[in-house]
Design an enzyme around this catalytic site. Structure first.
Site, PDB file in Angstrom:
ATOM      1  N   ASP A  56       1.228  -6.435 -14.325  1.00  0.00           N
ATOM      2  CA  ASP A  56       1.818  -7.136 -15.461  1.00  0.00           C
ATOM      3  C   ASP A  56       1.603  -8.640 -15.360  1.00  0.00           C
ATOM      4  O   ASP A  56       1.232  -9.164 -14.306  1.00  0.00           O
ATOM      5  CB  ASP A  56       3.326  -6.863 -15.517  1.00  0.00           C
ATOM      6  CG  ASP A  56       3.655  -5.415 -15.838  1.00  0.00           C
ATOM      7  OD1 ASP A  56       2.817  -4.738 -16.462  1.00  0.00           O
ATOM      8  OD2 ASP A  56       4.761  -4.971 -15.461  1.00  0.00           O
ATOM      9  N   TYR A 110       3.223  -1.748  -3.453  1.00  0.00           N
ATOM     10  CA  TYR A 110       3.648  -3.044  -3.979  1.00  0.00           C
ATOM     11  C   TYR A 110       4.717  -3.616  -3.055  1.00  0.00           C
ATOM     12  O   TYR A 110       5.534  -2.877  -2.492  1.00  0.00           O
ATOM     13  CB  TYR A 110       4.240  -2.899  -5.378  1.00  0.00           C
ATOM     14  CG  TYR A 110       3.227  -2.691  -6.475  1.00  0.00           C
ATOM     15  CD1 TYR A 110       2.731  -3.773  -7.205  1.00  0.00           C
ATOM     16  CD2 TYR A 110       2.768  -1.421  -6.794  1.00  0.00           C
ATOM     17  CE1 TYR A 110       1.809  -3.585  -8.221  1.00  0.00           C
ATOM     18  CE2 TYR A 110       1.841  -1.222  -7.805  1.00  0.00           C
ATOM     19  CZ  TYR A 110       1.372  -2.307  -8.514  1.00  0.00           C
ATOM     20  OH  TYR A 110       0.454  -2.116  -9.515  1.00  0.00           O
TER      21      TYR A 110
END
Length: 275
Positions: A56, A110
């Site tokens: 994102d 992540y």
């Protein structure tokens, strides 16, 4: 066919994936390939191009992976010659002709750097209780239908492993899965943080993981994107070779950015502590 590891500072960009009229990491990669003569001008990408994931806006990466039909001379250092300083290619691997950077990824990891002071004398942040945090994380890890923690409408059942450690005033959170729904990582962190600082009860985790839709004020907003980094993408039977010159260049670039960020934080500390 070759795969490349890419590190980037995502804060200046509107995400990884190309979009019209905004600056993206993938757009910068494509522009570099056009200038290098690897990709034709226009809207297309190189033959058999694919990327490991679509981070994102504001999200950074250490091991984003792109693969495509590349000429033998296109080393990471050559690639970097046409890229901005905040996007650095640092390793590569020859891969089979049928390799797909998205579909062949076995795991993605992540890391979220959550500012979470445990002390109560920080007026800008509610104190975080590590015990409540651990309870929330334990409840969220594993296999669940995360439909209330993503904007995706299908494919919402995932198996997520969550590891974390406290590092001073930060909780360093590692989340690993075969793949993640849209915004799932940030919403998982947001929900666990809300339980940890007392703004939500632990029972909210069960409600969010239930089959019933939960939205609006009762839902879970995503945590900010800037503390999130794509830190690993694992491909079975693919061994990446670090380009030492490119890696040194990348470390130098990001070390300078680290120094700038630490200086900015020190100035903010000085002003805050003096008021």
């Amino acid at each position: 066919m070759r795969a490349y590891r890419v590190a980037y500072d995502g804060q200046p960009y509107h995400g990884f994936q190309r979009q019209p009229d905004v600056d993206t990491v993938e757009g910068r990669l494509r522009s570099a390939l056009v200038r290098l003569g690897v990709c034709e001008r226009g809207e297309g990408l190189p033959d058999r191009y694919a990327a490991a994931g679509r981070t994102d806006a504001g999200v950074s990466a250490r091991t984003q992976t792109v693969a495509f039909d590349a000429p033998a001379w296109l080393s990471p250092a050559a690639f970097n010659g046409e890229l901005p300083n905040d996007v650095r290619v640092w390793a590569s691997a020859d891969v089979p002709e049928d390799f797909h950077a998205t579909h062949d990824a076995a795991e993605r990891t992540y890391t979220y750097y959550l500012y979470a002071p445990a002390d109560a004398d920080r007026p800008e942040h509610e104190p975080v209780d590590d015990g409540r945090w651990a309870d929330a994380v334990d409840a969220l890890a594993g296999t669940h239908d995360f439909h209330n923690l993503t904007t995706d409408e299908t494919g919402t059942e995932r198996t997520v492993a969550i590891d974390w450690t406290r590092d001073g005033q930060f909780l360093v959170v590692q989340l690993t899965a075969g793949g993640f729904c849209r915004q799932l990582v940030r919403r998982l962190v947001s929900l666990a943080a809300a339980v940890a600082d007392g703004s939500a009860p632990l029972s909210k985790v069960d409600r969010i993981l239930s089959p019933e839709p939960v939205s609006g004020p009762d839902g879970v907003p995503p945590a900010p994107p800037e503390p999130l980094v794509l830190t690993d993408v694992r491909y079975p039977n693919v061994s990446f070779t670090r380009d030492e010159d490119a890696a040194v260049d990348a470390r130098t670039v990001f070390a300078r950015r680290r120094a700038t960020a630490r200086t900015t934080a020190r100035v903010a500390d000085h002003i805050t502590d003096g008021l």
